[in-house]
Design a protein around this motif. Structure first.
Motif, short mmCIF file in Angstrom:
data_model
loop_
_atom_site.label_atom_id
_atom_site.label_comp_id
_atom_site.label_asym_id
_atom_site.label_seq_id
_atom_site.Cartn_x
_atom_site.Cartn_y
_atom_site.Cartn_z
N PRO A 46 1.48 -1.97 8.30
CA PRO A 46 -0.05 -1.65 8.57
C PRO A 46 -0.97 -2.12 7.18
O PRO A 46 -2.10 -2.43 7.50
N ASP A 47 -0.34 -1.63 6.08
CA ASP A 47 -1.37 -1.80 4.83
C ASP A 47 -0.71 -3.04 4.08
O ASP A 47 -0.37 -2.71 2.84
N LEU A 48 -0.67 -4.18 4.65
CA LEU A 48 -0.25 -5.26 4.00
C LEU A 48 -0.98 -5.66 2.65
O LEU A 48 -0.56 -5.96 1.58
N GLU A 49 -2.38 -5.39 2.77
CA GLU A 49 -3.12 -5.81 1.28
C GLU A 49 -2.38 -4.81 0.24
O GLU A 49 -2.36 -5.16 -1.08
N LEU A 50 -2.39 -3.35 0.46
CA LEU A 50 -1.66 -2.41 -0.53
C LEU A 50 -0.41 -3.09 -0.81
O LEU A 50 0.00 -2.67 -2.17
N HIS A 51 0.52 -3.64 -0.20
CA HIS A 51 1.91 -3.81 -0.54
C HIS A 51 1.73 -4.97 -1.57
O HIS A 51 2.34 -4.95 -2.52
N GLU A 52 0.78 -5.78 -1.27
CA GLU A 52 0.48 -6.95 -2.25
C GLU A 52 0.15 -6.49 -3.64
O GLU A 52 0.62 -6.77 -4.75
N ILE A 53 -0.97 -5.44 -3.73
CA ILE A 53 -1.33 -4.81 -4.78
C ILE A 53 -0.14 -4.12 -5.40
O ILE A 53 0.05 -4.07 -6.62
N ALA A 54 0.46 -3.15 -4.67
CA ALA A 54 1.56 -2.51 -5.59
C ALA A 54 2.78 -3.35 -6.00
O ALA A 54 3.11 -3.06 -7.09
N GLN A 55 2.95 -4.50 -5.31
CA GLN A 55 3.95 -5.56 -5.95
C GLN A 55 3.42 -6.26 -7.22
O GLN A 55 4.38 -6.44 -8.12
N VAL A 109 -3.75 -12.09 -10.36
CA VAL A 109 -4.30 -12.45 -9.62
C VAL A 109 -3.65 -12.22 -8.24
O VAL A 109 -2.66 -12.58 -7.88
N ILE A 110 -4.57 -11.88 -7.25
CA ILE A 110 -4.15 -11.46 -5.77
C ILE A 110 -5.03 -12.03 -4.73
O ILE A 110 -6.22 -12.18 -5.00
N GLU A 111 -4.33 -12.08 -3.43
CA GLU A 111 -5.55 -12.53 -2.33
C GLU A 111 -6.30 -11.38 -1.97
O GLU A 111 -7.26 -11.61 -1.20
N ALA A 112 -5.61 -10.01 -1.97
CA ALA A 112 -6.44 -9.10 -1.41
C ALA A 112 -7.73 -8.75 -1.81
O ALA A 112 -7.93 -9.16 -3.09
N PRO A 113 -8.87 -8.30 -1.29
CA PRO A 113 -10.05 -8.26 -1.68
C PRO A 113 -10.14 -6.92 -2.53
O PRO A 113 -9.82 -5.79 -2.07
N VAL A 114 -10.00 -7.00 -3.92
CA VAL A 114 -9.99 -5.90 -4.75
C VAL A 114 -11.24 -5.66 -5.86
O VAL A 114 -11.45 -6.67 -6.27
N ALA A 115 -11.68 -4.72 -5.89
CA ALA A 115 -12.73 -4.32 -6.96
C ALA A 115 -11.83 -3.63 -7.90
O ALA A 115 -11.47 -2.38 -7.90
N TRP A 116 -11.51 -4.29 -9.24
CA TRP A 116 -10.84 -3.66 -10.12
C TRP A 116 -11.56 -2.61 -11.13
O TRP A 116 -12.67 -2.89 -11.49
N HIS A 117 -11.02 -1.60 -11.50
CA HIS A 117 -11.57 -0.51 -12.41
C HIS A 117 -10.64 -0.27 -13.42
O HIS A 117 -9.60 0.01 -13.36
N ASP A 177 6.11 2.51 2.56
CA ASP A 177 7.35 2.27 3.40
C ASP A 177 8.39 2.97 2.62
O ASP A 177 8.10 3.66 1.36
N GLU A 178 9.68 2.88 2.93
CA GLU A 178 10.53 3.51 2.48
C GLU A 178 10.95 3.20 0.82
O GLU A 178 11.39 4.14 0.33
N GLU A 179 10.56 2.06 0.65
CA GLU A 179 10.88 1.46 -0.75
C GLU A 179 9.34 1.23 -1.51
O GLU A 179 9.71 0.79 -2.78
N THR A 180 8.28 1.20 -0.96
CA THR A 180 7.24 0.97 -1.84
C THR A 180 6.17 1.95 -1.60
O THR A 180 5.81 2.61 -0.70
N VAL A 181 5.33 2.30 -2.78
CA VAL A 181 4.55 3.39 -3.01
C VAL A 181 3.38 2.54 -3.86
O VAL A 181 3.72 1.69 -4.64
N ILE A 182 2.34 3.28 -3.82
CA ILE A 182 0.95 2.84 -4.56
C ILE A 182 0.36 4.09 -4.90
O ILE A 182 0.40 4.98 -4.34
N GLY A 183 -0.11 4.09 -6.18
CA GLY A 183 -0.85 4.94 -6.59
C GLY A 183 -2.03 5.47 -5.92
O GLY A 183 -2.66 4.57 -5.39
N LEU A 184 -2.33 6.66 -5.91
CA LEU A 184 -3.57 7.52 -5.28
C LEU A 184 -3.99 8.36 -5.80
O LEU A 184 -3.20 9.45 -6.26
N TYR A 185 -5.39 8.60 -6.50
CA TYR A 185 -5.94 9.66 -6.80
C TYR A 185 -6.37 10.51 -5.78
O TYR A 185 -6.75 10.33 -4.81
#
Length: 201
Positions: free
Chosen positions: A60-69, A107-115, A132-140
Motif C-alpha cells: 500500500p505504501d509503494l512510495e515509502l518503499h522507494e524512499i526507504a530503499q 533521485v527518486i520518483e516519489a513526490p518528496v519534500a526533503w528537509h 512490511d516484514e523486511e522494510t521499515v522507514i523512520g517516523l518522528y
C-alpha cells in the motif's frame, strides 16, 4: 539454464514485495538473469531501478518503499508525520522527509519534500514505521512532530502547530511536561511551544 532461472525466481520471491536492482544483485542474481526475467514477464519494473514479482501484491505504501530503499536514514516528518499521527487534517502534496544535514538527497520518483535536520538532534523522538516484514522507514513520534511544527512554523504556518498541539493535548496520557523536556534541545521551538501550552491549559 532453466535450473539457474528457477533458482533466480526463488531468490526474487524471498526479497521484499518491491525490491531494488542492488537488492537483487546482492541476492546473487546476475544482471542478465534479472532483465531476462523481466522480459519474460516474471518481474516488472515499478520505478527507476525498482521491480516486483508480477503476481506479487503491490504494497500500500509503494512510495515509502522507494524512499526507504534509496535513503535508509529517511524519516517522515512535519505535516506528513502529523497526518500519520492524526494530528492534522492536511494532506501534503509531497511526502515530508528528513535526512541528516550533509547527506546526499537521492533521485527518486516519489513526490518528496526533503528537509535537512541537525545530525545532533536527528534521533530525538525517532521511531520506525513498518512497511512490511523486511522494510521499515523512520517516523518522528507525535511529540517530536509537534516540536518540529513549532520550530519550522515559518514553513507551514503557526496554525498547523497549534492545531496539532490541541489535538495531542486531548489524548489520554499526553504529558506537557515531557513535551517541554524534549523541546529543551530545540531552542527555536520551546518559547512558542511553552506560550501555546500556557494559553491552552
Amino acid at each position: 539454464m532453466g535450473g539457474d532461472r528457477g533458482q533466480a525466481r526463488e531468490r526474487l520471491r524471498e526479497l521484499p514485495p518491491v525490491f531494488s536492482y542492488r537488492m537483487a544483485i546482492d541476492a546473487g542474481i546476475a544482471k542478465s538473469k534479472l532483465y531476462r526475467l523481466r522480459d519474460e514477464g516474471f518481474i516488472e519494473t515499478v520505478g527507476r531501478g525498482r521491480f516486483r514479482v508480477t503476481d506479487a501484491e503491490l504494497p500500500p505504501d509503494l512510495e515509502l518503499h522507494e524512499i526507504a530503499q534509496r535513503a535508509p536514514e529517511a524519516t517522515i516528518c512535519l505535516v506528513s508525520a502529523l497526518s500519520r499521527h492524526d494530528l492534522t487534517d492536511q494532506i501534503p502534496a509531497a511526502i515530508d522527509i528528513a535526512i541528516p544535514r550533509g547527506r546526499r538527497r537521492p533521485v527518486i520518483e516519489a513526490p518528496v519534500a526533503w528537509h535537512s535536520f541537525d545530525p545532533e538532534t536527528f534521533d530525538i523522538g525517532h521511531t520506525e514505521l513498518e512497511l512490511d516484514e523486511e522494510t521499515v522507514i523512520g517516523l518522528y513520534g507525535p511529540e517530536r512532530s509537534i516540536i518540529d511544527a513549532f520550530r519550522l512554523r515559518h514553513l507551514e504556518g503557526h496554525e498547523l502547530a497549534v492545531e496539532a498541539l490541541k489535538r495531542w493535548l486531548r489524548r489520554p496520557g499526553s504529558s506537557p511536561a515531557a513535551l517541554l523536556a524534549m523541546a529543551r534541545d530545540f531552542p527555536k521551538a520551546r518559547p512558542a511551544l511553552q506560550t501555546a501550552l500556557e494559553i491552552l491549559l
